[in-house]
Each structure stands twice: as C-alpha cells, then as structure tokens.
Write an enzyme that holds these catalytic residues in place. Sequence first.
Site, PDB file in Angstrom:
ATOM      1  N   GLU A 222       0.851  -1.185   0.000  1.00 20.48           N
ATOM      2  CA  GLU A 222       0.000   0.000   0.000  1.00 20.48           C
ATOM      3  C   GLU A 222       0.889   1.238   0.000  1.00 20.48           C
ATOM      4  OE1 GLU A 222      -2.680  -0.366   3.315  1.00 20.48           O
ATOM      5  OE2 GLU A 222      -3.375  -2.344   2.677  1.00 20.48           O
TER       6      GLU A 222
ATOM      7  N   GLU B 209       8.140  -9.274  -3.781  1.00 22.97           N
ATOM      8  CA  GLU B 209       7.888 -10.448  -2.933  1.00 22.97           C
ATOM      9  C   GLU B 209       8.861 -10.505  -1.755  1.00 22.97           C
ATOM     10  OE1 GLU B 209       4.649 -11.426  -3.843  1.00 22.97           O
ATOM     11  OE2 GLU B 209       5.495 -13.302  -3.101  1.00 22.97           O
TER      12      GLU B 209
ATOM     13  N   THR C 289       1.548  -6.304  -9.589  1.00 21.23           N
ATOM     14  CA  THR C 289       2.095  -6.819 -10.843  1.00 21.23           C
ATOM     15  C   THR C 289       0.974  -7.442 -11.670  1.00 21.23           C
ATOM     16  OG1 THR C 289       4.219  -7.245  -9.787  1.00 21.23           O
ATOM     17  CG2 THR C 289       3.791  -8.419 -11.837  1.00 21.23           C
TER      18      THR C 289
ATOM     19  N   GLY D 113      30.538  -5.229 -22.857  1.00 20.07           N
ATOM     20  CA  GLY D 113      30.987  -3.945 -23.385  1.00 20.07           C
ATOM     21  C   GLY D 113      29.866  -3.240 -24.133  1.00 20.07           C
TER      22      GLY D 113
END
Lengths: 391, 391, 369, 369
Positions: free
Chosen positions: B122, B368, B155, B344
């Site tokens: 929340e 989680e 999610t 790279g």
Amino acid sequence: MIDFSFTPKTLKAKKTAREGAEYLKSISRYYDDHEHEEVKPEEINRMKEDSANTNKIMAEPGPNDGGFLTMVVLNEEQSSGDPMLGGAASNMGLGNAAIGAVATPDQKARFGHLYCAMAITEPGFGSDTAAVSTTAKLDTATNEWILNGEKIFVTAGKRCEAVVVWATVDKSKGRAAIKSFVVEKFRKGITLTKLEHKLGIRASDTASILLEDCRIPFDNILGSPEVKAAKGGQVGAFATFDATRPIVASMALGVARAALDFTKGKLEEAGITFPYDRGIHSLSAVQKEILDMEANLDAARLLVWQSAAMLDKALRNSLESSMGKSKAGRAATLICQRCVALLGPLGYSRELLAEKWMRDCKINDIFEGTGQIQMLIVCRQILGFTRDQLK
Amino acid sequence: MIDFSFTPKTLKAKKTAREGAEYLKSISRYYDDHEHEEVKPEEINRMKEDSANTNKIMAEPGPNDGGFLTMVVLNEEQSSGDPMLGGAASNMGLGNAAIGAVATPDQKARFGHLYCAMAITEPGFGSDTAAVSTTAKLDTATNEWILNGEKIFVTAGKRCEAVVVWATVDKSKGRAAIKSFVVEKFRKGITLTKLEHKLGIRASDTASILLEDCRIPFDNILGSPEVKAAKGGQVGAFATFDATRPIVASMALGVARAALDFTKGKLEEAGITFPYDRGIHSLSAVQKEILDMEANLDAARLLVWQSAAMLDKALRNSLESSMGKSKAGRAATLICQRCVALLGPLGYSRELLAEKWMRDCKINDIFEGTGQIQMLIVCRQILGFTRDQLK
Amino acid sequence: MADFTLDEDQKQIQDMMRKFAEKELRPIARDCDEEDKLPADLLEKVWELGFCPNIIPEKYGGYDMGRSALNAAIMVEELAWGDASLAIGALSPLLMAVPILEFGTEEQKEEWLPKFCGEKFYPATAALMERRITFEPTDLHTTVEMEKEVMVLNGAKCLVPLADQAEQILVYAATAKGAGAAAIEAVIVDRNTPGVTIGEREKNMGFKPLPLFPVTFKDVEVPMTRRLGGNKGIQFMRLLNLSRANLCAMAVGVSRASNEYAIKYAKERFAFGEPIASRQAVAWMLGESAIEVAGMRLMVWRTAWRLDRNEDATRDAGLTKMYCADKTMLITDYGVQVLGGHGYIREHPVELWFRNGRGFDTMEGLAIG
Amino acid sequence: MADFTLDEDQKQIQDMMRKFAEKELRPIARDCDEEDKLPADLLEKVWELGFCPNIIPEKYGGYDMGRSALNAAIMVEELAWGDASLAIGALSPLLMAVPILEFGTEEQKEEWLPKFCGEKFYPATAALMERRITFEPTDLHTTVEMEKEVMVLNGAKCLVPLADQAEQILVYAATAKGAGAAAIEAVIVDRNTPGVTIGEREKNMGFKPLPLFPVTFKDVEVPMTRRLGGNKGIQFMRLLNLSRANLCAMAVGVSRASNEYAIKYAKERFAFGEPIASRQAVAWMLGESAIEVAGMRLMVWRTAWRLDRNEDATRDAGLTKMYCADKTMLITDYGVQVLGGHGYIREHPVELWFRNGRGFDTMEGLAIG
C-alpha cells in the site's frame, strides 16, 4: 590546495622506515613461533636505532607534512615489516597516540617517553565501550584517583611501561563520565593476570590487567575531569579514537601491502606482469585480482591519509577516521586472505610470511572498534542520527 | 533419497518450455520499448499454445516431480525468454501460486482458470507487510466481504482477471488478522487508478488499485476467516509467501541464466572457452568471472529447487524459501550487471537483450520481499528469534 | 606538502557548478531521459560557462585561465551529479579542443582553437570506441595508413557523441593493429568527408539524452595536416588517462547523487514504526556507499593531480577506472535497493542513475578535461 | 525423480558420524592443533568405523557394503565438523584404496585391497600436490617414464599426508609435461624405494595436526606392475573429481561448525543491552553463512551423486571446488568476526576453523571417498 606529494623529509624518513621494516621482517617469523617470548636486547637495540634514525630525519629543518599524517605513513612502513614488533622498540603504543591527541604539554613531557598501552575492553563488554565498569574515584584527601576493575585484550599490556585505562568517574552519567587515566606499571595495585594465546600478532602480548585500589596522581587523568554532556563531538575518552583509528588503519595498510607485494613478487618470478593500461578482456584472472586489490588498497590508504591530515589541521575527523578504519580493516583482511590463496602451497606454508600476515591482519577488522562499529559510526554521521535512532 | 534427476516428463516439458522461451525472446524487446501496450492477440495465442503443450506433457501418464518443483523448473525456462510475457499467456500470476498453496478444492475450481495478480503493498508501507490497512468487513446480512483500501505495485494488476488482495479483518489483531481475498475484476468497487512507468519488466503492467466498498462473496477468502494467534508457522495470508517465493526466485534464475548464456555465447564467438578443470592460474579474468557466476547461479538454483520440493512434500519451508529467494534474487541481479559489463558496447545497447535483463532482473531483489526482508526471515529462523528479538 | 583540501578557487568553481547543475540539469534530467533529448539551449547555456575558452590561450582567442585536469574533475563531478548525459553532451567540444591543446602543432592550434572561443556552441567530437565485446582502447581496429600523401582511414567506431552535428570528429586509429598505444594516432576528420558515414542514433540502456552514433570510415582520405601533433603525433596514453580521470569524476558525481538521494529517502520513509535508515541492513548500504564515494573521489583527484604535474598517470588512471566502474554500479544498485519498489519506478531518479552507472564500465573516451 | 532428502540409511550414517565427531574429535581438536599431533589411537578408532573394508568387496576381505561418493560426502562433512585435520589424517588410507577400487587391475586389487581390511590402521597415502605458485592438478611436473621395463619417477611432491609412516604412496605423475589430465598416471611406490626422500614435516597455517611431508623422487625405479590400472592406466579427472567432492564436503563441515558456533555465541553475548545477534549487521553475517552452507552442501551432493552415476562430473566438481573454497573462507572469517576479540584468541575454536578454512583453496588430492 590538493597535493598528494609528501615533503622530502617525509619521503626520506619513509625510505628509512622501509629499510627498517626489512629487518623486522627477518625476525618476525621467530616471534610468531615463540609467542610471549621477550624480544632479544640486540634486536631491540637495532630497532631503536632505526627508530632514532627516522626521528632524526624528521627533526631536520624544512617543512613537515603534519605529525599525524607522518605517523600514519611511517607506521604503514613499519607494519609492512611486522605490525607489532616495531612498537616494542619505538615505544609507541596506542596509548601514546591517545596521549598525543589529548594530553596537556605537561603530561606529554611526563608520559611521552613511556611505551603506553591502551586498556578499554572488559570481560563484560566488547564493542559497547560505553559499558565501562572500571571505576576511578577521587580521594580528595590525597588528591589521587583510585582505580578498580578488570581490563582484557590490552595490546602490549605486558611489554608496556604504562597503560591508558578507561574508567568511569560516575557510573550514572554514561559516556561523558568515561575518562582515560595514565597508570604507570610501577603503581601499586596494577597486576598482569593473563596473557592471551592468539591467532596472530603474536609478537605483541595481549594481556589482562587487574586494578585493585590502584592509586595514581590526580594529574594522570587525560583531558578534563569534568563530566560534560555531549554536544556534537566525541566526549571524554572517546575523543582519542579519532586519533588512534588512523594509526591502526595504517597498520592494516602495511600488512596488506606486504602481502600484496610479496605475492606480486612471487608471480613476477613465474613470469607474470601487471599491466595498468588493460581492461578485463586482456587480463588473466590473477592479474585482474591483483589489480583489483591494488585499487582497493589505494582507496583505503587515501581515506586513511585524509583522516590523519584532518587531525593535523585540527578538523573534526570522526567520520573520516571511521571511514578509513572500516575500509582499511576490511580491505586488508580480504587482501591477505586472497594472497594466501593465490600463492597456493607457498601461501599456506609457515616457512613464508603470507600466512602470518593473513592471521595478523585479521585483528584490524576487530580491534579499536570492529568493522561493524566503524560502519555504525559512519552511518550515524551521514544520516545525522543519534545512537537511539541507529542502534 | 537424494536424486538430482528429473522425470522424463519434466525434462520433456522443460525442453518445450525452453523452445517457447525462444519465441518470447523474439518479441520481448518490442514490449520493453512499448510499455503498457497490449500483447497482440496472435502472440498471445502462440504463447497459449506453447503453454498448452507443456500442460499436455505434464498430463501424460508417468511419474511427476511434484507440482511446485515442476512449476519452478518451467518458470525458469519461461523467464529465460521473458520474465513477464509468459504469465500473460499461461494465466499464471503470483495470485495463482497463492491459490495453489492455500485454496480449497472448490476455490481452486472457481479461480484456478483465472489469471490472478497479488495485491499486498500500500502507499503507506513496503516491506512492513503487517501494516496492511485495507479492511475486509463481513456483511452478515448478505454474507459478503466489503473491502476498502488502496493497493500499489500490483504486478499485472491491469492484465489480470482477478486480484488476491491482502486485507485485515480486524486491525487490532495484527498479523493473524491479515487474510487474502480473491477479488474478480468484474466486481463493483474495484478500480484501476494508475500504471507505473518502470525500470524494467515493462512487458507486465504494475498497477494501483482502489477498493471502495467492494463486495465479494464470503467464500472468496483464502484460508480460514478465523483470527488465530501464531504458533510456529506463518499465519493468515503470510503462508502464501512460502509458495510464491520459490516462483519469483525461479524467475530470477531464468533471467540470469539467459544473460549468462548470452554472454558466454558472445565470448565463444570471440574464441573464448570455459574449461571446468582449471584453477585460477590457468584462467583469464573473463573465464574466471563466468565460472564464478555459473557456480553462484547453480548454488542459488539448488536452494530454490530444494525449497520447492519441500512444499511438494508438505514440509515447512519458510526458511528454505527465503534462503532461495534471497540468494537467487541477489545472485541474479549481480550476474546480469556483470554480464552487461563484460559484453561492453554489446551489453549496454538496447539492440540486444542483455541490458533489458539487467533492468528486469533488479526486480527480483525487491518484490515479494526485498533481499533484506528475506535475510531477516532467514536470520530469525536460524537464531530462533522472534520479530522483537531481531527487528 | 600533502594536503587533501580544496583551495578557495576550487571551492568556488565547485560551488558554481553545483548550483548550475541544480538549476539547469536536475530539473530537466528525467524528461530528457524519457524523450532521448539533449536540448539545444542547454548546449548554449553550458557553452556560456566557458569551459573551452577558459583553457585556451589568449593568442587563440581564449581567456587563458589555465588548464587543470583536477579542476576539470571537480567541475564535472558536480555536473554529472546534475546529469551525466547532459554533461557529456554539452562538453563534447572538449573532446577535440583538449587533445589539440595537448599535442597540436602551432599550425593546428591556430587553425582550430579559435573555433572553440566563439559565442555559439561549436560542435566537435571524438571517436574512440569500437563495437566488439573484447574492445580495448589500446587495441584499435580502425586503421590509418600514412604512407601516402594523404592519410587513409578505415574502420568502424561507435558511441560517438553528437556525431550528427559535429563539424569535426577527432578519430583515434592505429597505424598497425595490435601494436598497442604507441601506434595510435588522432586524426581530425570533417564530418562530411567522403567515406564517412554517420549511422542511425544508437539506443542504450543509459545516457539516453546523449546523441551517440556509430560512424564508419571507408577509405577516407584526409590531408596529412590533419594528423594531430604533426610528425610527432600524440601520446595516446596521456589522452586516455585524461579521459579516464574525467569520466571517473562523473562516476563519482552519479554515485554521490544516488547515495544522497537514498540517504534522504531512508530517513523519511517509515516501516515497522521507524525510518528505514534505522535498520542496519539499510544503513550499511548507505554507509558503504558513502565510504566508496569518498575513496573514489580521492583516487580521481590523485590521478588528475598527477596528470597536472605531467607525470605518468597510467597506473592511477587504470586502477581508478576499474575501481570507479565497479563501485558506481554497486552504489547506484544500492540506491535502487534502498528505495525498494519505489526505486524501481521512474518517478524517482535512482533507476536513471542505476542505468547510467553501469555505463562507466563500457564507455571510454567520451569525456576529457 | 528429484528429491533433496536423505534416506534412512544416510540419516543413520550421518547421525553416527556426528556423534563420533562430537565424542572423539571435538574434545581433542584444540590440543592436537596446538601440539601438531595426530594421536595414534585416534587413527585406530576411526579405522574401527570401517571406512576401508566397508567399501571393499568380500573377495578381497571387505564387507562389500557398497561405495558411494554421496555417502562419503555425508560422512566426512560430519567428521570435518569435528575436526578436518584429524579426519583427513585418519582417512588417508582411502587415498590409495579408492583409486585401486576404481581403476586397479584384478591383480592389483588382489595384491593391495586385503591390506585395507585388517584390524589395524594400514598406513597408505597419495602424493598429488607440488610446491609452486602456479600449481594445477592437471599439469604435473613430476614425471614418469614408461619406455623401459621399469617405470622411472622424477619430481617433487608436497603436502603428502602421513608420508613418514605410509607403507605405500600412490604418486600422480605425468608421462609428458603440459599434456593435461590424459597424460597423468598413478604409480604405487613403496616408501622405502631408493630415490624416495621424505623431507621434514611441513608447517602450515592450518591443518596443523595433520602430518604433511614433502617427498622427492630421484630416478625412482618402480616395476610396471605398479602402474595403477595396468595398460589402461587411470582416468585422472574422475579421481580428481572424487577428491574434490570429498574435500568440499569437509569444507561444508568446517563452515557449518563455524556458523553454528557463531550463532550460539551471538545469542549469548550481550552488548548494548541485547544479544549481539539482535543487530542486523551481526545477524546478516550469520544468515549469509547459513545460506551458503546450505548451497555448498547441495553442490557437493550433486557432484557426488553424479559421480555415483558414473557421469562426467568435471563441471560440477570444478565449480563446487571454486565455490566452496571461497565461501568457506568467507564463513570462517565471519565466524571470527562475530566473536570479535574473543574470536581472535585461541580459547574459542573459530580461529582454528578460520586457519583450516583457507586451506581448501590450496589443497587438492588430500582426501577421496
């Protein structure tokens, strides 16, 4: 103005100290094998000579780099020979650093020539230095302090001539009431009760000391006897940490450098070079590790130097000295461990010194405040938190 | 009996999942570039087919390795293609894992086919999951729960069909009163209020959800509505973590493996091999790093597998699931970061996927339960400490 | 005599740059990142700070205020604290101006330096990086033939800042492959020379506002007068070391930005009834980062100080580069970690610093000072 | 079918060894370390556990209870939890017995295996390590010539356990330098063969109770019958992998010992009014160690399990060896760190585990099972 160069005098003294370190190296295995054995007089004399030579150089005319910074630089050199043997000869213990930081001129004259150990820890506490239960009571009749308590883990407690003892003058007043007192060994009531058998730094004794109604003159207190509330800076005896931490950190630097240089030397004998202009794709695993360790040690050294230089400028360095001690202690510990691994059978053998440096070096993660305690101090300061806000 | 081999069915399903992952990989850049865009129906169909194929294999006769372990193994494969895209097709969100772990057979039948997200966090709290302020009140007249509150960081909160919402049935009763409720998206009073713009996992939406007098049937509560004091195990909604953590940990494994395999492939193109029989003195810096990463990933994977296998045996796995999540989350994060560096210019470029995996993977250290929360759980358990003893 | 404190002048330029970064860079950094844009008016604003003319002697039209790698490091740390991409972009003319000051012949100085003293931003850049996994700055595959009357360039470069608008590109190329730093030359190439192709703008994880381009050279003929340093050529390692000091100073700036932000957040964010900074696990990440920022900065300063004394700084620069790249990743990772879920979303800047932070391992030659 | 739990038999041997370690090894470990001694009666006590005869077929005098690298790993973890030096010393006969079981010809088995089935400790050992910084087990400098009627050994070994009392030493030597594992042979050498010199006992940081010796071979002639495996020779990598699994299991035991001890200490030691374990910085060291112990163990088990299935375990063994060496150092370092000053003195065992812990990176071939 930013300047990373040292004065010619410091460089000369450093060179001399490094030569002296080679001598320390040559006898350091013996005193590791023979824990608690007295250093032979002829060896002490040789070390004292080296020490005197360095002092002579520093007394020559010309600019200096500042006392603490110089001490840190020279201590790294000495420690690269042996982190503990040198102290026996130079008469410089941690107690001396504390005296150097907070004593009056009169006290410096009285105690400066003594080899002074530092006694903080007690059987009941380790990191919680505010838990000191050794007491110092003023006998107003004789104007003497009467000390009672037991101290453990006193580095050079046997070999030293005096001990800087942390004691509380008023248990109800907390940290501000903890003061440090110089107790000469000839005083009645101070007894050596135990010598520790240790993982490393065996060239130095680690002693337990009992204080039973031990009387010392009033003037043997370092700093003010007044119990003042904290305002900002360190209070009471704690202020000495700001001076001792760069010193012990420089010991870490010296030992780690010895290990790293030795490892590089052995690798060079095997034909391995250390190019500084290459990236990871052109380096062998060992080359990369050595370069990483060098960089790590450099970062640590610069932090330690900075913290010492601040002391010389009378700038408050609690944050920086803990940063340096924390970084140097851990970096050095890890470097020595890796060097032993990279050296293979040569690293693990007690015929060479790498394994000794690994054992010796571990103390730097622990004494004068563990890495965890240092980090706590760093964090409180960057957060602006009190002890209660970050425990 | 110790056995590190999987059943033929699992191996077959794993192979199929890996093939499917290649397809996910081929479209994953697009949905990273086009955050919040709906996955195209033909792509969804293709993914659903792959998913169905895997399910078909698992439904064949013959021994299984256990449902959770299989899920973890397959999720790693899927995640190596894209850690989020697959979920959209397989209809498997974290909410489904929670349902799988604690729902009744009846609930599994009702909700098992829905794509279920998980809503815990929340605006007022992150790691402190006991601070849930969303409330669930039972309306005894209608035998419905009435939910009120705001959830963030959900999610797949947009894409899902239902949300498993954590809410308290009695704020005064603490953790034991926190229950999880299945809220289908068609219910009145549940509103999507925001979609986050994120560092990574952009193929999945992360939503804020508002619950305003949202009514759901009594039977939509997962587990018992009773508020019982803790005795040993996890209480209330918290028990679902033991099931979801191995799942999210396996996502970390999949992403890190993708990055590592990709890096190895590119290095192999440049002529570099990876010998497993050599020591540090015979390896290049890059070889050594790759082997270290492989070992680290192996250790993490074995821990995650073990924690999932324990679930299948109905053994309490709170310690092991947190060990696995903590280890896998951090190992994967570091592996992806190093791969980008080793690659790279190829690593940093958005034309390839390494940089995306690094961004995606960072979530595994966070959601989680952050690495820090996992470590707290591990430490409490090995120490036998309560929440008060180790905060 | 050893001293680790800034003098008054240095404090002043530090302060000035910090304010500029706060006022001009920070407020636009997020939008520029989201939209991959480097605003033209920002280039002019930074230009007005006089980075170029300040270090150019009066006879070429500059203010001749002295050139110092250390001062440059102090300044770019602040600018990168504001935003590294914008800093690199705005300072790209130095990529050509500094090498000319270092190694240019008198003729070259007279020809080129006045261009960097005008009132408007003069677009110039340099090309060092090449797109391959085993790239090393001392082992370039782009070649320059110098046997003929003109030089002939062949090869492919990547990550060239502002190549689309640069008037000239200073191209680093080897006279022989595998011959190391000694065989590397710098060639001043007009962007419009035949055979020079500017590719499509590159897309990278970080440094998004910075326009970076691949540039290929196919049988590009350049007059011999464009060989930097004339017959003497250049000392490539010195230029590389100057670049490393400058980029690492920026890495310090990015790291410090992330650490400061995380400290502030951790004090304000509450969990379990206390600020999250009251938990050692969180505090430790902040403390370790603060220590490393301080250590990195001293390493950068020493490298730059050594360069200012014209000493060989290859060791310092090499170690500093490796160290800063690693620590910057760690610190910016911790920045995200301390913020947790909030660190992962693009409302807070820590994820931007995390993406930029990883770049310092890869990118060489993108800044110099 | 995947399963990560021990079966009843395995639980039983684990339990038995744990009790043995607790009763016979732990109480004497400190004294043995201080005095560099491996008590003869301990060798007999461990011998009575039947490690050798249990794995030897009945026809050679053994109990034929089956041989399993996994079971061996489970057992030696417990013994090393008691004390690694004592365990390595007491199990040194396996260094010869196991390779003979693996690769010996029928004649060799008949000749040698019965010796390992007697009532008294049969001293035998193996020699793999060589004293040089770049030592690799697959690149031996000790050579064996096999062109003549006898084999001729030349070279120098180090860290050979119990070489002073061993009847035979199994010597690993290369037929050609630099030819890798395929060129490595194992030769059974009587200790008293002319040309074999046992040097002075070595002194090392850790494993002090374990008598380790340098052994040199100068034109040592050995009959061809002593070539392990006869004309087929050995598969050196399999023996190395078996050794790695076994030694890494010991590393797990040492790590676990240190972690357990530190956990207990940290709960009992108070500072700032709380157990020190209540501080996250301390707890984190313990937690990280516990996680790594669990991870290491699974890696060891998988390697051993693969060896038991006769699969190529080179990858697993190689990674496990690297991983366990690093993590054992970390964990035993944390053990000392958690105890602080008390960890540094020799009254607590953590410093002993710290010294032994570092050995696993260096020592190869000192145990097998």
